[in-house]
Design a protein around this motif. Structure first.
Motif, PDB file in Angstrom:
ATOM      1  N   THR A 182      -5.644   4.486   6.494  1.00 22.25           N
ATOM      2  CA  THR A 182      -4.338   4.147   5.928  1.00 22.25           C
ATOM      3  C   THR A 182      -3.702   3.000   6.696  1.00 22.25           C
ATOM      4  O   THR A 182      -3.177   2.047   6.101  1.00 22.25           O
ATOM      5  N   TRP A 183      -3.733   3.088   8.012  1.00 24.06           N
ATOM      6  CA  TRP A 183      -3.157   2.027   8.836  1.00 24.06           C
ATOM      7  C   TRP A 183      -3.884   0.704   8.622  1.00 24.06           C
ATOM      8  O   TRP A 183      -3.260  -0.341   8.447  1.00 24.06           O
ATOM      9  N   PHE A 206      -0.914  10.035   9.247  1.00 24.21           N
ATOM     10  CA  PHE A 206      -1.687   8.947   8.643  1.00 24.21           C
ATOM     11  C   PHE A 206      -2.921   8.671   9.509  1.00 24.21           C
ATOM     12  O   PHE A 206      -2.877   8.753  10.732  1.00 24.21           O
ATOM     13  N   GLN A 211       5.131   6.652   0.420  1.00 25.71           N
ATOM     14  CA  GLN A 211       3.739   6.919   0.786  1.00 25.71           C
ATOM     15  C   GLN A 211       3.554   8.354   1.272  1.00 25.71           C
ATOM     16  O   GLN A 211       2.478   8.932   1.119  1.00 25.71           O
ATOM     17  N   ARG A 218       0.820  -1.211   0.000  1.00 28.38           N
ATOM     18  CA  ARG A 218       0.000   0.000   0.000  1.00 28.38           C
ATOM     19  C   ARG A 218       0.857   1.265   0.000  1.00 28.38           C
ATOM     20  O   ARG A 218       0.390   2.343  -0.383  1.00 28.38           O
TER      21      ARG A 218
END
Length: 296
Positions: A187-188, A183, A279, A35
């Motif tokens: 996202t996590w 974040f 990211q 990701r």
């Protein structure tokens, strides 16, 4: 999602971009997953590149083909995995980009098999090949303190933390390695399931124990480790990207790794960016890949 048998693994990966596009392989680190490259891959695909983003051994749906194979996390293993992945897909030559463990795999292939690498984007220290023979030598105290997790993983207590509390532990690492990256839960939660891989704990522990020279590696990789022990220089065109706010590998104005790169070379420090550089700064990472493609 696709998968392919490569070396000792069934590697799962994402592929995006036109089939005729220049191949780019993007490699994540610990504790992250594919990701990390969603925006980078989409940007490059829109610009005509064909991107491959594999889950490393021990992450996500990637699995070993044999239950008897040693669950090694040593540097030679992840380098060999990348080469096997390229061979399985029939990729003769590619642009490589990576950070943390993924940056190490990319550096290894670039150093040992330069004919397979058109260009390299490496984050963090830049030259990510470990000097295991000298790993016993202490670093300055401030640097040693940042490596608390390495020493933690040498212990039974650290092992139990990875087994019982890995999500909390990895989330904490995200927060201190990228202190300016805000974040969110979404996202996590997109990445955290990758740490439920049944081999994650064994591979992480072996990786951090082997790099200090405290446990043996997989004999299948002895030849590669012997070559890496010579600290081979990287001859392919390279761009090193460093996050100015990196909490584990903060950059210095001087370039301690410069002499390890003998080809075309550039180094950039990105302010307001932490350890998870692709990211956090996807446009800059994609631009570095494109700069290498244009130059080669």
């Amino acid at each position: 999602m696709k998968s392919i048998e490569a070396g000792c693994l069934d590697i799962h990966y994402h592929e995006i971009g036109p089939e005729t596009g220049d191949p780019v392989i993007l490699l994540h680190g610990f504790p992250y997953d594919v990701r990390a490259y969603d925006e980078v891959a989409e940007t490059l695909a829109d610009r005509g590149y064909r991107c491959f983003v594999p889950y490393l051994r021990g992450y996500g749906p990637t699995r070993f083909l044999s239950p008897d194979r040693m669950r090694s996390g040593q540097q030679a293993a992840i380098g060999a995995d990348l080469l096997a992945f390229m061979d399985a897909l029939g990729i003769e030559r590619a642009l490589l980009g990576g950070y943390d463990w993924g940056g190490r795999a990319a550096c290894i292939v670039a150093a040992l098999w330069p004919e397979r690498v058109r260009g390299l984007v490496s984050c963090g220290q830049g030259y990510n090949i470990q000097d295991i023979a000298n790993a016993w030598q202490p670093a300055p105290a401030e640097e040693e303190a940042r490596y608390w997790y390495i020493y933690y993983f040498q212990t039974r207590r650290g092992q139990e933390a990875l087994i019982r509390n890995r999500a909390e532990l990895c989330h904490h690492i995200w927060s201190i390695w990228s202190p300016s990256w805000e974040f969110g839960a979404k996202t996590w939660e997109a990445t955290a399931p990758s740490f439920d891989n049944p081999d994650f704990v064994d591979i992480v522990l072996h990786s951090y124990r082997h790099r200090l020279g405290d446990v043996p590696g997989d004999p299948a990789y002895d030849e590669i480790e012997a070559r890496l022990a010579k600290q081979p220089k990287i001859t392919v065109p390279s761009v090193v990207l460093l996050g100015g706010d990196d909490g584990v590998d903060p950059p210095t104005e001087d370039d301690p790794c410069r002499e390890m790169f003998t080809g075309a070379y550039a180094r950039h420090i990105l302010q307001g960016v932490g350890h998870n550089l692709p990211q956090e700064a996807p446009e800059a990472f994609a631009a570095a890949i494109e700069a290498l493609a244009d130059a080669t």
